[in-house]
Structure formats: C-alpha cells, structure tokens
Design a protein around this motif. Structure first.
Motif: not given
Length: 455
Positions: A354-362, A366-372, A393-398
């Motif tokens: 699961l992408n963290s909140d920080e990675s989704i914002r990047r 800034g309007s995402r994520p809609l849920m924590s 927390t990274e941009d990709t799950p590798e």
C-alpha cells in the motif's frame, strides 16, 4: 517492551517415533522413539514465545524442587523467573506420536492441586511491567490473594490480558481482555454457543460478570470475536487454506501477541488482528514443534518482522505461493475488489503493498489521498481475500518487493508485464508478474469526481 507473564508452568514433552508391531502381552502398539522434544508449557510457553519475540520477560510462577523443575529452568533461558514454592510435583504432560498419529498423552503430577506459595518478590516484579498476561492453567497460582490484589492494581496502569481456564480463577476486574477459546466459553458460560450470535451473547454476559473491558473469543480457523462494551467485531483468520497438523500452543501465541500489541499502544481490534495473524503464522510454521530449541532475540537485533513479512515467510516455508498486489486503493471500489479476489486465487496468501500518504501526495498532488493510510489499510484488511497489508513510503514498491520476495506480483491488464520494472525484479528469485482483467468503468478518480459533483 518488558512483559510480565503470570501463571502455572508445566513441562511438555513430545515423543515422536514409528510403530510397526504390537506388544506381545496386549493389543497396543510398540513405539520406537526417534525424537524427544522438551519445552516449557503453560505460562512457561507464553514466556518463551515473548522472549523469542525480543521482549524482556518476567515469569511469575511456582516451581517444585524436582528434576522436571530443574529442567524447566534450563529451558527458560532468556526469561527472568520469579518463582514461589509449588508444594507438589511439577506437572508433566507427555504426548506420544507414532507415524504422524497421536496415540496417547501421559500426565504426571496433574492430580490434586496444592496451593502455591507467593512471596513479595513475585508481587514486586509486576511494578516494572509495561504489559501483563495471566496464563491460568488451573493450578491455583492465579487464586493467590496477594497476587490478585497486585494484578488488580496493575490493571489500572497497564493492559492486563487474562487467558482463562475452566478450572482456574475468576479473572480480575478491569482486565483489558479475557481470551477464552470456544470450548472454554461453553464451559464458563454454561450455555450453548452455536453460531457467532450466541458466541457474542455468551461473551457479553461473561464480560459483564467479570467486569472486563473486553472478552476476545478465539475461534480456531474462523479467527476471533471481539466483544467490547459497544460492539462485537469478528476478525477472520488469514490464509485459512494452510494445512494445520498440530494446534497446540495457538491460544498461547494468540494471547502473547495480543498482550504485546496492547502494550505497544494498539487498539483492541488492531491488536486482535495481529494476534490472529500471528497464530496462523505460528501454526503454519510448525507450531510448538518449532520451539523445540527456543532462542531469544538479542537486544540489539533488528525490529521484529511485521505481520506481512512473517506470514510470507511461513507460507513459503510450507511450499506455498505468496501473492502480492499494490496500489493506492484510495476510495475502495468494485474494481479493486475484483482485482484482489483474482489475485488471492493465484496463491496461498495475499499481501497488499500500500502506498503511504506521502508517496500518494508526490504521485497525485496535494489533494490526495482522500483517506489516510490507516483507514485504507483497515478497509483492505476487512476484505476476506486480503491476508496482510504492508505500507511503503517510496514512489514505487520495488524496495518492498525485494524484501518481501513474493512468488507472484499482480497488476491490472492495462499494464504490459514486459514493460514493468517489477518483472525483472521478480525473475531474480523465480517469481512472475501476472495481469488480471480490469472491471470496466471503475476508477478512483471517476468516483471522486462523481462525489464532488454531488455538491
């Protein structure tokens, strides 16, 4: 974390061998023993588990002055033992197995239950605990008035989990959780408990009778039922398809993990989810047989594995397939569900990366994520097809995939596996990337836009 384990300690012995003939004087098998395994049982098993998890463990128990007790002290290396005088022989339980079939259990010293002596050192040990578990095996230690008074006082300071016994003492008031299994619930409540509704009713009556904060009933392969003051929640067991050959110790593993999770500040539902997953992983990894040579994690060791990593290791150790799927899963919808259900069918457990909140914002602004990430993880774990969730927390799950090393990585059919960087990564350890059809017309963006249009 420093955890106090209070309760009756037994000596458990497993004799494993083969039987190819009968006794000449009776129709009974002759067992040629190939392997003898000894371990601390009862509260000693709980202490061993928690010490193996890397916690500082104080075992408050009663021991005799005999060979079995001497052997127990040797098996409890890494556990600080504060023991009163048992006043009778050390209880020994020996299981005899021939060619994989349990044929007998032999009990010694399990007759009349002498009242153990409790000294002040045992009581004072509770003062340093950050969490406490009472493993009552009906040998009367939990009846001791001075110990009960100290436990009642401690329950107002730290979480106290009480694992009850039908012949044991009444749990103290204000226990954070009392954890009977289904047969124990039947005996303790004195009423039929057929179906989850009846289980919840019986658990609710016991919770009120005992003055406990919650009663958590373990349901074997069905998981656990949390009965709290406001609602009842069923926690399903992950990876239910794993073959379980020996359920011994599962309740101890459940209660031990529940205690440490509550001590770490997790709420009751999250702690129960962790306990259910830990029990499944414990049984999938061989159960008590894996504790034949217990070891304590050194204090400087790396942090303990998360549920997702522990589950993946157990499944692969049994020859099973670990499936992983990833994404943001922001506003869970039918398309997500279809993908995850299809992914779960490809193996023996499903871990969602699961992408963290920080990675989704990047990635999305800034309007995402809609849920924590906490809410997204909780919703995913509520799906029967999802066995564990791991946040990255990274941009990709590798990076996460390289550590998790799943056998299968699942993506939607709009991706070309040969163009994905994950494909080359998975192939390093023999894994594969599989695409599954997408549900047409389903997307988080479209759903968010439609919701915004309602204003």
């Amino acid at each position: 974390m420093r955890i106090a384990v209070v309760g009756d300690t037994l000596m458990d012995i497993d004799l494993n061998g083969h039987a190819a003939r009968l006794c000449p004087d009776a129709p009974a098998p002759v067992v040629d023993v190939d392997d003898r395994q000894e371990r601390a049982g009862g509260a000693g098993l709980v202490a061993t588990m928690l010490a193996g998890d890397g916690h500082e463990v104080d075992l408050i128990t009663a021991l005799s002055d005999d060979h079995a007790a001497e052997r127990l002290r040797g098996l409890l290396q890494g556990v600080h033992v504060s023991a009163g005088e048992l006043g009778g022989p050390t209880p020994v339980k020996m299981r005899v197995t021939a060619d994989g079939q349990r044929i007998a259990r032999i009990d010694e010293g399990c007759g009349p239950r002498p009242f153990p002596l409790v000294d002040q050192d045992m009581v004072d040990t509770l003062d340093n605990a950050e969490a406490i578990i009472v493993a009552d095996y009906g040998r009367r230690l939990a009846e001791a008035p001075t110990l009960r008074a100290a436990l009642a006082a401690a329950a107002r300071r730290v979480p106290v989990v009480w694992d009850p016994h039908p012949q044991g003492a009444r749990p103290i008031a204000h226990a954070a959780a009392v954890t009977p299994n289904l047969p124990e619930l039947l005996t303790l409540s004195g009423r039929p408990v057929d179906g989850l509704g009846a289980v919840a009713s019986a658990a609710g009556r016991l919770r009120e009778r005992w003055g406990a904060s919650a009663v958590v009933v373990t349901l074997a392969e069905r998981g656990a039922l949390v009965c709290g003051p406001e609602s009842d929640v069923h926690i399903a067991a992950p990876a239910a398809g794993l073959r379980i050959e020996d359920s011994c110790g599962a309740g101890d593993r459940f209660a031990a993990t529940l205690t440490s999770a509550l001590g770490a500040g997790r709420d009751l539902q999250a702690a129960t989810e962790a306990a259910v997953s830990a029990s499944v992983a414990f049984l999938g990894g061989g159960g008590v047989a894996s504790l034949a040579h217990p070891h304590r994690t050194p204090p400087a060791a790396e942090p303990e594995e998360s549920t997702a990593f522990a589950l993946a290791r157990r499944v692969q150790a049994l020859g099973g397939r670990v499936v992983a799927a990833g994404g943001c899963f922001d506003l869970l919808h039918a398309g997500h569900l279809r993908l995850l259900e299809a992914a779960r069918e490809l193996g023996d457990c499903l871990v969602v990366c699961l992408n963290s909140d920080e990675s989704i914002r990047r990635l999305k602004g800034g309007s995402r994520p809609l849920m924590s990430q906490e809410d997204r993880a909780e919703l995913l774990l509520g799906l029967s097809c999802v066995d564990a969730v791991e946040v990255f927390t990274e941009d990709t799950p590798e990076q996460l995939l390289s550590e998790l090393r799943p056998d299968v990585w699942v993506k939607g059919a709009d991706y070309d596996p040969e163009q994905l960087p994950e494909t080359a990564l998975l192939r390093r350890w023999g894994g594969e990337v599989v695409t599954v059809p997408l549900e047409p017309g389903r997307s988080t963006t479209g759903l968010a836009t439609a919701i915004a249009g309602l204003d």
